[in-house]
Motif scaffolding. Structure first.
Motif, mmCIF file in Angstrom:
data_model
loop_
_atom_site.group_PDB
_atom_site.id
_atom_site.type_symbol
_atom_site.label_atom_id
_atom_site.label_comp_id
_atom_site.label_asym_id
_atom_site.label_seq_id
_atom_site.Cartn_x
_atom_site.Cartn_y
_atom_site.Cartn_z
ATOM 1 N N GLN A 18 8.603 2.474 7.921
ATOM 2 C CA GLN A 18 7.195 2.369 6.869
ATOM 3 C C GLN A 18 7.224 2.116 5.927
ATOM 4 O OE1 GLN A 18 5.488 1.477 9.738
ATOM 5 N NE2 GLN A 18 6.765 2.225 11.178
ATOM 6 N N ASN A 19 6.866 1.985 5.702
ATOM 7 C CA ASN A 19 6.639 2.548 3.491
ATOM 8 C C ASN A 19 4.806 1.589 3.555
ATOM 9 O OD1 ASN A 19 6.430 -0.721 3.065
ATOM 10 N ND2 ASN A 19 8.147 -0.511 1.896
ATOM 11 N N ILE A 20 4.981 2.498 1.556
ATOM 12 C CA ILE A 20 4.003 2.163 2.076
ATOM 13 C C ILE A 20 3.456 1.587 0.355
ATOM 14 C CG2 ILE A 20 2.175 3.574 0.507
ATOM 15 C CD1 ILE A 20 2.215 4.840 3.408
ATOM 16 N N SER A 21 2.969 0.489 0.443
ATOM 17 C CA SER A 21 2.594 -0.027 -1.573
ATOM 18 C C SER A 21 1.265 0.089 -1.746
ATOM 19 C CB SER A 21 2.399 -1.754 -0.989
ATOM 20 O OG SER A 21 2.069 -2.454 0.329
ATOM 21 N N VAL A 22 1.040 0.355 -3.314
ATOM 22 C CA VAL A 22 0.132 0.450 -3.612
ATOM 23 C C VAL A 22 -0.789 -0.252 -3.895
ATOM 24 C CG1 VAL A 22 -1.068 1.862 -5.474
ATOM 25 C CG2 VAL A 22 0.477 3.310 -4.649
ATOM 26 N N LEU A 23 -2.325 -0.506 -3.226
ATOM 27 C CA LEU A 23 -2.691 -1.705 -3.595
ATOM 28 C C LEU A 23 -3.669 -1.477 -5.059
ATOM 29 C CD1 LEU A 23 -4.478 -1.738 0.218
ATOM 30 C CD2 LEU A 23 -2.564 -3.077 -1.001
ATOM 31 N N THR A 24 -3.961 -0.711 -5.053
ATOM 32 C CA THR A 24 -5.123 -0.474 -6.946
ATOM 33 C C THR A 24 -4.827 0.717 -6.855
ATOM 34 O OG1 THR A 24 -7.773 -0.670 -7.833
ATOM 35 C CG2 THR A 24 -7.141 0.027 -5.557
ATOM 36 N N SER A 25 -4.955 0.873 -8.676
ATOM 37 C CA SER A 25 -4.912 2.425 -8.464
ATOM 38 C C SER A 25 -5.366 2.715 -10.298
ATOM 39 C CB SER A 25 -3.399 2.990 -9.177
ATOM 40 O OG SER A 25 -3.055 2.870 -9.945
ATOM 41 N N GLY A 26 -5.883 3.469 -11.227
ATOM 42 C CA GLY A 26 -6.286 3.497 -12.304
ATOM 43 C C GLY A 26 -7.863 3.938 -12.389
#
Ligand SMILES: *[C@@H]1O[C@H](CO)[C@@H](O)[C@H](O)[C@H]1NC(C)=O
Ligand SMILES: *[C@@H]1O[C@H](CO)[C@@H](O)[C@H](O)[C@H]1NC(C)=O
Ligand SMILES: *[C@@H]1O[C@H](CO)[C@@H](O)[C@H](O)[C@H]1NC(C)=O
Ligand SMILES: CC(=O)N[C@H]1CO[C@H](CO)[C@@H](O)[C@@H]1O
Length: 330
Positions: A18-26
């Protein structure tokens, strides 16, 4: 003599990577509340009066601030569809709000100005029945319930509230330390000087780190009547490999430690499906496909909370600095 040809079947076992993608941040909010309705509809909540909502599977987000509560920390959220959600503010005053218009307006459905009040988490079974747990007041855990989808809340009478040990409380780190069963039974986990699994009539001391204010169980996930996983540790020592997770396959009669433990303090654990589980904390995300026996460190991206969709298998995560992620099945 016959030559016997042995045909060896080589079974290649694919670990479900599995991996994780960051969709939004800040965005300036520490997100600890997360509720995933389905693959498309995701709500998150956090500090600075923030609620975030996506109706396209996390591609775009609408960030809103609850008017008049710009400094409030909404540590938990429960969403029912793209328009309806409930958010919880921890204390002074303790507040629960409900929106039925996608967050344009919020109605206060519960308020308690008691000084020591500190709400930790909510859980719902279905759309009507819900519970909220709070830190002990005069040595009793605060419990209130709703039977009408959060429109009204009834406090459990003091004598029926579970007793707390001294220095024992709950963590409001991911809104996942309490679970409500189909039959209306509650299970929750505590931390601090003492860390237990508690229901309304019994309790068990957990084999998880405890003894200091920052230690203990942070999160409880339940697969079925017998299989529970508890996550925690010490939030001041995020990389500690000590007693951060414990697993029971016997409804708490016996507990076992994973052969390969999650790789640090974990604020949240979630059951995905079958033998698949996910956990997250300040130093990353762990995944187990063998019912909690071994955990793979699939991402070093820190998150406070990971939740599976109520409908479907999508898993989203949320954390500090407005970070929202999605777990990809590879
Ligand atoms: C996750 O895996 C997919 C498919 O292999 C890849 O395209 C993507 O870049 C990976 N994301 C991260 C954050 O590793
Ligand atoms: C809340 O907002 C203020 C002002 O924008 C910012 O300085 C602060 O870092 C924010 N808090 C969090 C937890 O992001
Ligand atoms: C608030 O919580 C306290 C402590 O559990 C309780 O005694 C009180 O009845 C609650 N309700 C209100 C409205 O203060
Ligand atoms: C990260 C982590 O917990 N690691 C530890 C979790 O707890 C078990 C049991 O105490 C340890 O063996 C792990 O090293």
């Amino acid at each position: 003599m016959k030559n016997i040809v042995f045909i060896m079947l080589i079974v290649i076992l694919y670990g479900h990577a599995q991996n994780i993608s960051v969709l939004t941040s800040g965005f300036k909010s520490s997100l600890r509340g997360l509720s995933v309705v389905d693959e498309k509809t995701i709500w998150a909540s956090g500090s600075n009066g923030t609620v975030a909502r996506s109706v396209d599977g996390g591609i775009s987000w609408k960030w809103l601030t609850v008017k008049g509560f710009e400094k409030t920390d909404f540590r938990d959220i429960e969403a029912f569809d793209s328009a309806t959600a409930i958010i919880m503010a921890i204390g002074e005053p303790a507040l629960i709000f409900k929106t039925t218009d996608a967050g344009v307006t919020w109605k206060i459905v519960y308020e308690n100005k008691t000084k020591a009040m500190f709400l930790d988490a909510m859980d719902f079974y279905g759309k009507k029945n819900g519970v909220v747990v709070g830190d002990p007041i005069q040595h009793r855990f605060f419990i209130a319930r709703t039977y009408d989808g959060g429109d009204t809340w009834t406090e459990t009478a003091t004598q029926n509230q579970p007793a707390a040990d001294s220095g024992e409380a709950c963590f409001a780190s991911s809104g996942t330390n309490i679970k409500l069963s189909a039959k209306g039974k509650i299970y929750f986990v505590s931390g601090g000087l003492r860390s237990r699994l508690i229901d309304e009539s019994t309790s068990i001391i957990l084999p998880i780190l405890q003894g200091r204010e920052s230690t203990g169980a942070n999160s409880l996930a339940i697969k079925n009547r017998k299989t529970f996983i508890v996550a925690g540790g010490d939030f001041n020592v995020p990389d500690s490999l000590l007693k951060n997770c414990t697993v029971t396959y016997t409804k708490g009669k016996t507990w076992s430690q994973p052969a390969i433990a999650p790789h640090g303090y974990r604020s949240c654990v979630e059951h995905i499906n079958r033998n698949n589980w996910v956990m997250c904390g300040l130093n990353g995300v762990d995944y187990s496909d063998d019912n909690g026996k071994t955990w793979q460190w699939i991402s070093k991206e820190g998150f406070h909370v990971c939740r599976k969709a109520k409908k479907g298998n999508a898993v989203f995560l949320a954390g500090a600095g407005g970070r929202i992620g999605k777990m990809n099945l590879l």
